[in-house]
Design an enzyme around this catalytic site. Structure first.
Site, mmCIF file in Angstrom:
data_model
loop_
_atom_site.group_PDB
_atom_site.id
_atom_site.type_symbol
_atom_site.label_atom_id
_atom_site.label_comp_id
_atom_site.label_asym_id
_atom_site.label_seq_id
_atom_site.Cartn_x
_atom_site.Cartn_y
_atom_site.Cartn_z
ATOM 1 N N GLY A 114 0.780 -1.238 0.000
ATOM 2 C CA GLY A 114 0.000 0.000 0.000
ATOM 3 C C GLY A 114 0.804 1.277 0.000
ATOM 4 C CE LYS A 115 6.694 0.537 -2.014
ATOM 5 N NZ LYS A 115 6.240 -0.860 -2.177
ATOM 6 C CB THR A 116 0.904 3.465 -4.794
ATOM 7 O OG1 THR A 116 2.091 2.837 -5.310
ATOM 8 C CG2 THR A 116 0.411 4.490 -5.801
ATOM 9 C CE LYS A 138 7.767 3.199 -7.504
ATOM 10 N NZ LYS A 138 6.871 2.339 -6.733
ATOM 11 C CD GLU A 180 4.836 4.603 -4.330
ATOM 12 O OE1 GLU A 180 4.474 3.410 -4.383
ATOM 13 O OE2 GLU A 180 4.236 5.529 -4.914
ATOM 14 C CB ALA A 220 10.894 0.484 -6.347
#
Length: 204
Positions: free
Chosen positions: A13-15, A31, A98, A100
């Site tokens: 749920g990072k995005t 990102k 964000e 990866a």
């Protein structure tokens, strides 16, 4: 203020968390490395979820075709990701970065996402999601972050609630709870605004 949103793994749920923080602060979003899903990238997802008109969405430093570990995706394209050569976007606004994958996702044969976090020197937001083994993954992620001088702002729990797991993680780590994102059937702009209002005071 710079926040680096990382997670205990892929798909936690990072995005969504990044979109909520971006909306809460009317921040810029970046990102650095996108691996796979270029037509439906995380940058495009966050941009489509933001309601405010102030956020700027900075281009990825690396847009890799394959949805695999960044170092492997880069190698397939004859590229090497060198963290200290990734330029930081120029902005006077707050910036949400964000990551990866998880904290130890490799960027090349020697360096991981953690090395990039250290170089960017942003405050860390850790995203966790409840599943069998997630306590272990969350505590290990926290332990790795503690090996650096990085400041950890707190933790966000995303998805199906597990009060006992979340209570143990918070007590063990001492991390502040920034937000709980419920299991949502559909993430809309209105839901992002709803959560942005909840987290806003915790980001000050």
């Amino acid at each position: 203020m710079k926040y680096f949103v990382t997670g205990i793994g892929t798909g936690v749920g990072k995005t969504i968390a990044s979109a909520i923080i971006t909306e809460a602060l009317k921040a810029d979003y970046w990102k650095p490395v996108q691996a796979g899903d270029l037509d439906f990238s995380d940058t495009k997802t966050v941009k489509n979820l933001i309601s405010n008109k102030e956020s700027v969405f900075h281009a990825e430093a690396f847009k890799l075709k394959n949805a695999i570990s960044p170092h492997a995706a880069a190698a397939l394209e004859g590229i090497e990701i060198i963290p200290d050569k990734i330029p930081m976007p120029e902005t006077e606004n707050n910036l949400v970065i964000e990551g990866a994958g998880g904290i130890m996702a490799p960027l090349n044969n020697r360096q991981t996402m953690l090395d990039l976090m250290v170089l960017l020197n942003a405050e860390i937001v850790l995203v966790s999601s409840n599943y069998l083994g997630s306590i272990n993954h969350t505590l290990l992620s926290w332990q790795m972050l503690k090996t650096t001088d990085l400041s950890i702002k707190g933790i966000i729990f995303n998805g199906e609630e597990n009060p006992e797991s979340e209570k143990f993680i918070l007590q063990y780590t001492g991390l502040p709870l920034l937000l709980r994102i419920n299991q949502e059937n559909d993430i809309t702009k209105n839901r992002i605004v709803h959560y942005a209002e909840q987290i806003k005071n915790n980001l000050k």
